[in-house]
Design a protein around this motif. Structure first.
Motif, PDB file in Angstrom:
ATOM      1  N   GLU A  93      -5.911  -6.066   7.947  1.00  0.00           N
ATOM      2  CA  GLU A  93      -6.653  -7.156   8.197  1.00  0.00           C
ATOM      3  C   GLU A  93      -7.700  -7.000   9.133  1.00  0.00           C
ATOM      4  O   GLU A  93      -7.890  -8.147   9.976  1.00  0.00           O
ATOM      5  CB  GLU A  93      -6.140  -8.674   7.979  1.00  0.00           C
ATOM      6  N   HIS A 130      -2.988  -8.350  -2.474  1.00  0.00           N
ATOM      7  CA  HIS A 130      -2.637  -9.193  -1.591  1.00  0.00           C
ATOM      8  C   HIS A 130      -2.455 -10.648  -1.908  1.00  0.00           C
ATOM      9  O   HIS A 130      -3.480 -10.950  -2.423  1.00  0.00           O
ATOM     10  CB  HIS A 130      -3.807  -8.998  -0.402  1.00  0.00           C
ATOM     11  N   GLU A 165       4.020 -12.579   6.350  1.00  0.00           N
ATOM     12  CA  GLU A 165       4.161 -13.262   7.562  1.00  0.00           C
ATOM     13  C   GLU A 165       5.506 -14.057   7.586  1.00  0.00           C
ATOM     14  O   GLU A 165       5.339 -15.440   7.569  1.00  0.00           O
ATOM     15  CB  GLU A 165       3.040 -14.082   7.868  1.00  0.00           C
ATOM     16  N   TYR A 174     -12.560 -20.405   8.271  1.00  0.00           N
ATOM     17  CA  TYR A 174     -11.188 -21.134   8.258  1.00  0.00           C
ATOM     18  C   TYR A 174     -10.982 -21.574   9.599  1.00  0.00           C
ATOM     19  O   TYR A 174     -10.507 -22.949   9.828  1.00  0.00           O
ATOM     20  CB  TYR A 174     -10.060 -20.202   7.715  1.00  0.00           C
ATOM     21  N   TRP A 201     -11.198  -7.291   7.508  1.00  0.00           N
ATOM     22  CA  TRP A 201     -11.083  -8.615   6.736  1.00  0.00           C
ATOM     23  C   TRP A 201     -12.418  -9.135   6.701  1.00  0.00           C
ATOM     24  O   TRP A 201     -12.746  -9.961   7.531  1.00  0.00           O
ATOM     25  CB  TRP A 201     -10.187  -9.484   7.673  1.00  0.00           C
ATOM     26  N   GLU A 223      -9.754 -11.052  -0.566  1.00  0.00           N
ATOM     27  CA  GLU A 223      -9.363 -11.907   0.660  1.00  0.00           C
ATOM     28  C   GLU A 223      -8.451 -12.963   0.271  1.00  0.00           C
ATOM     29  O   GLU A 223      -7.468 -13.407   1.150  1.00  0.00           O
ATOM     30  CB  GLU A 223     -10.712 -12.308   1.402  1.00  0.00           C
ATOM     31  N   ASN A 224      -8.502 -13.592  -0.998  1.00  0.00           N
ATOM     32  CA  ASN A 224      -7.795 -14.775  -1.502  1.00  0.00           C
ATOM     33  C   ASN A 224      -7.537 -14.904  -2.930  1.00  0.00           C
ATOM     34  O   ASN A 224      -6.451 -15.695  -3.281  1.00  0.00           O
ATOM     35  CB  ASN A 224      -8.659 -16.128  -1.205  1.00  0.00           C
ATOM     36  N   LYS A 261      -3.633 -14.554  -4.388  1.00  0.00           N
ATOM     37  CA  LYS A 261      -2.788 -15.340  -3.728  1.00  0.00           C
ATOM     38  C   LYS A 261      -2.276 -16.054  -4.747  1.00  0.00           C
ATOM     39  O   LYS A 261      -2.701 -16.759  -5.416  1.00  0.00           O
ATOM     40  CB  LYS A 261      -3.392 -16.022  -2.536  1.00  0.00           C
TER      41      LYS A 261
END
Ligand code: G3I
Length: 342
Positions: A250, A97, A146, A310, A298, A60-61, A64
């Motif tokens: 997601e 991701h 994005e 978030y 997600w 998920e994170n 990154k």
């Protein structure tokens, strides 16, 4: 005799009733979830669902920029590796991701200064170190995430500002570092935003014309019960028509998108959500099999959703599993949909 037969039937019924059926057993494409290593370590119910319900995993994170490259001269792959280890130990595919995003960028990158060449070197080094680290472990990467605004223009970011043609270059660099990885452009909210959708299609055409490797489109699918089916269908159709791999990357379906503090997750909200999930799965089933990279949720349970964390929307219930990680009724509806598969 009659009683013995009855007993036997009940017994057989109990046996088959007791066997759990999984989405992953019934759909021919991977069903994934984004995962959080802290929850895997701390929460047994979360870990159990993560282990048993999915055959694909996205961090998920923890792959990154901010997480893996906290300082200019230091990479930290510990948490990303934990997810890889979990996925490998439980025979799951790993989806990477994300290599380039405007968000969750470490401070040193946002404060970076240098000419165009220095910026290029910095981003290339990041992409290639990360792609090389996870090479042979991840099946694919969301290379750029994005990059477009709703009006179809390039999103202003440190990347678009400092590196001309950064999207094409990022795909090229990722491909050089891991030539076997399936490379995705990943974005959200194309439904009802024809200009954004068109910008993505134009990007695909342009990269293909320049022989820059792009192999897939990630449609994030952060949608809600009011998202319009015709708009979603159009996005799916246009994306699929590129011939690229399609990943619903997601997926979650919000029931309280306006964050109404008095919201109650009523049967009718659950029904609307179930219908939307069915629509999404049916639409995915209609994509040619060779383009089906999979559907990724997600995160696992409602309380783990980014919409609660978030976005701070406590009364949101967007996923397949409830507060206690029980399957929601919509789970069996999706299982029923799979009957024509496999
Ligand atoms: O790492 C810090 C931790 O040290 C600190 O104690 C904690 C306190 O809140 O925050 C931690 O960072 C959080 C981070 O997730 C890691 O858990 C951030 O606050 C939080 O804002 C961050 O949110 C993530 C968000 O991306 C950031 O934009 C969500 O979990 C994640 O689900 C979300 O994922 C994105 C996809 O990558 C791209 N598409 C949209 C999607 C939803 O926004």
């Amino acid at each position: 005799m009659k009683n013995i037969l009855l007993g036997l039937l009940i017994c057989l019924g109990q046996i088959s009733f007791g066997q759990e059926s999984f989405l992953t057993d019934h759909f021919p494409f991977p069903i994934g979830a984004s995962l959080n290593p802290r929850l895997l370590a701390e929460n047994e119910s979360y870990e159990y669902r993560a282990k048993t319900e999915f055959n694909s995993v996205t961090a998920e994170n923890h792959m990154k920029m901010m997480m893996v490259h906290p300082e200019a001269n230091r990479f930290d792959f510990n948490k990303g590796d934990e997810i890889v280890k979990f996925a490998q130990a439980t025979q799951k595919r790993i989806h990477g991701h994300t290599l380039v995003w405007h968000n969750q960028v470490p401070k040193w990158m946002t404060e970076f200064s240098g000419d165009a060449q220095a910026w290029e070197n910095m981003l290339k080094n990041h992409i290639q170190e990360v792609a090389k680290h996870f090479k042979g472990q991840v099946t694919g990467w969301d290379v750029v995430n994005e990059a477009f605004l709703d009006d179809g223009t390039l999103r202003p970011s440190i990347w678009s500002k400092n590196i001309p043609d950064y999207i094409a270059k990022s795909f090229q660099w990722a491909h050089e570092a891991d030539p076997n990885a399936i490379l995705f452009y990943n974005d959200y909210g194309q439904d009802g935003k024809p200009k954004k959708m068109q910008a993505i299609l134009n990007l695909v055409k342009e990269l293909q014309a320049r022989q820059i490797p792009i192999h897939g489109l990630g449609l994030q699918m952060h949608i809600n019960i009011h998202s319009k089916n015709e708009e979603l269908a159009s996005v799916i159709h246009q994306s699929q028509a590129t011939g690229l791999a399609i990943h619903f990357s997601e997926l979650d379906i919000a029931v309280n998108p306006k964050n109404d503090s008095t919201f109650v997750y009523t049967e009718s909200a659950q029904e609307a959500q179930k219908n939307k999930y069915e629509f999404i799965f049916q639409s995915y089933q209609s994509i040619p099999k060779k383009q089906q990279y999979g559907i990724t949720f997600w995160n696992v349970g409602d309380k783990d959703s980014w919409l609660r964390g978030y976005f701070k929307r406590p009364k949101e219930y967007p996923l397949l599993f409830d507060e206690s990680y029980r399957r929601k009724p919509l789970y069996s509806s999706l299982l029923n949909l799979s009957k024509n598969e496999k």
